[in-house]
Design a protein around this motif. Structure first.
Motif, PDB file in Angstrom:
ATOM      1  N   GLY A  13       0.779  -1.229   0.000  1.00 60.19           N
ATOM      2  CA  GLY A  13       0.000   0.000   0.000  1.00 60.19           C
ATOM      3  C   GLY A  13       0.810   1.278   0.000  1.00 60.19           C
ATOM      4  O   GLY A  13       0.261   2.366   0.148  1.00 60.19           O
ATOM      5  N   LEU A  14       2.112   1.171  -0.193  1.00 64.40           N
ATOM      6  CA  LEU A  14       2.957   2.364  -0.170  1.00 64.40           C
ATOM      7  C   LEU A  14       2.936   3.082  -1.513  1.00 64.40           C
ATOM      8  O   LEU A  14       2.946   2.447  -2.574  1.00 64.40           O
ATOM      9  N   THR A  15       2.923   4.392  -1.451  1.00 64.27           N
ATOM     10  CA  THR A  15       2.963   5.210  -2.656  1.00 64.27           C
ATOM     11  C   THR A  15       4.398   5.318  -3.170  1.00 64.27           C
ATOM     12  O   THR A  15       5.359   5.036  -2.431  1.00 64.27           O
ATOM     13  N   GLU A  16       4.521   5.758  -4.390  1.00 69.60           N
ATOM     14  CA  GLU A  16       5.853   5.985  -4.968  1.00 69.60           C
ATOM     15  C   GLU A  16       6.649   6.975  -4.113  1.00 69.60           C
ATOM     16  O   GLU A  16       7.829   6.768  -3.842  1.00 69.60           O
ATOM     17  N   ALA A  17       5.979   8.048  -3.683  1.00 67.56           N
ATOM     18  CA  ALA A  17       6.651   9.057  -2.854  1.00 67.56           C
ATOM     19  C   ALA A  17       7.134   8.458  -1.535  1.00 67.56           C
ATOM     20  O   ALA A  17       8.248   8.742  -1.078  1.00 67.56           O
ATOM     21  N   ALA A  18       6.331   7.611  -0.915  1.00 65.81           N
ATOM     22  CA  ALA A  18       6.733   6.984   0.346  1.00 65.81           C
ATOM     23  C   ALA A  18       7.907   6.042   0.142  1.00 65.81           C
ATOM     24  O   ALA A  18       8.816   5.986   0.978  1.00 65.81           O
ATOM     25  N   ILE A  19       7.911   5.321  -0.958  1.00 64.99           N
ATOM     26  CA  ILE A  19       9.007   4.392  -1.258  1.00 64.99           C
ATOM     27  C   ILE A  19      10.307   5.160  -1.482  1.00 64.99           C
ATOM     28  O   ILE A  19      11.359   4.796  -0.957  1.00 64.99           O
TER      29      ILE A  19
END
Length: 165
Positions: free
Chosen positions: A132-138
Motif C-alpha cells: 500500500g505504499l505510494t511511490e513518494a513513500a518508497i
C-alpha cells in the motif's frame, strides 16, 4: 538575511552528529568538521527535514532509522532514534515484530538495503507497492535508509579519528 552554505551553523549544539558523538569526540573532530561546514550544515538540514516537527511521517521515518541503526549495531544512533519514538514502538522495531503491515514492509526494505543492497530488485519495490505504499513513500524511505547508513559511516569514521587524536 541568508547564510552562506560555507559558514558554520550558528548553533553547533543543534548538530545531531556532535550530540551522538558526545563532547570529547565531538571536540576532537571539530577542526575536521569545521573544515567543510557546508557538509555539516546539509547533513543536519537533511536530518531536520526527515525528523523535524513539520515532517508528516516523522514516527514512521524514525522507526525506519531505528531499524537501520539496530541492524548496523550503532548504539549511539540507536539511542538517538529511540528517543524519537514511544517505548512500545522502539521494542517492536528493535525486535522486528511490528504489527502494522506498511511499516513492517518498510522495515524489511530497510533491512534489505542495509544488509544486502545488491539484492534489491524490482520485486522488492513491488512488494512495497503491494503493502500500500505510494511511490513518494518508497522514494522517501529509500532516501532515508541511505542517509542513515551515511550517518553510521560518519559516526564510525569520526569515532576512529577522534579516538586517535
Amino acid at each position: 538575511m541568508t547564510r552562506s552554505s560555507t559558514q558554520a551553523p550558528p548553533n553547533p549544539t543543534a548538530d545531531v552528529l556532535d550530540r551522538v558523538l558526545g563532547a570529547p569526540l565531538a571536540d576532537a573532530v571539530s577542526p575536521l568538521r569545521s573544515a567543510r561546514p557546508a557538509v555539516a550544515e546539509h547533513t543536519q538540514r537533511l536530518h531536520d527535514a526527515f525528523f523535524g516537527a513539520q515532517s508528516p511521517h516523522r514516527e514512521q521515518l524514525a522507526a525506519i532509522a531505528l531499524r537501520v541503526t539496530v541492524l548496523a549495531a550503532q548504539p549511539t544512533l540507536v539511542e538517538h532514534y529511540s528517543a524519537l519514538l514511544p517505548p512500545d514502538l522502539v521494542a517492536a522495531v528493535t525486535a522486528g515484530t511490528v504489527d502494522d503491515p506498511e511499516l513492517a514492509a518498510l522495515l524489511r526494505h530497510a533491512e534489505l538495503l542495509t544488509l544486502d543492497p545488491a539484492a534489491a530488485t524490482r520485486e522488492a519495490i513491488e512488494s512495497l507497492r503491494s503493502a500500500g505504499l505510494t511511490e513518494a513513500a518508497i522514494v522517501t524511505a529509500s532516501q532515508l535508509i541511505g542517509y542513515v547508513n551515511y550517518q553510521i559511516r560518519l559516526v564510525a569514521g569520526y569515532t576512529l579519528i577522534g579516538e586517535s587524536v
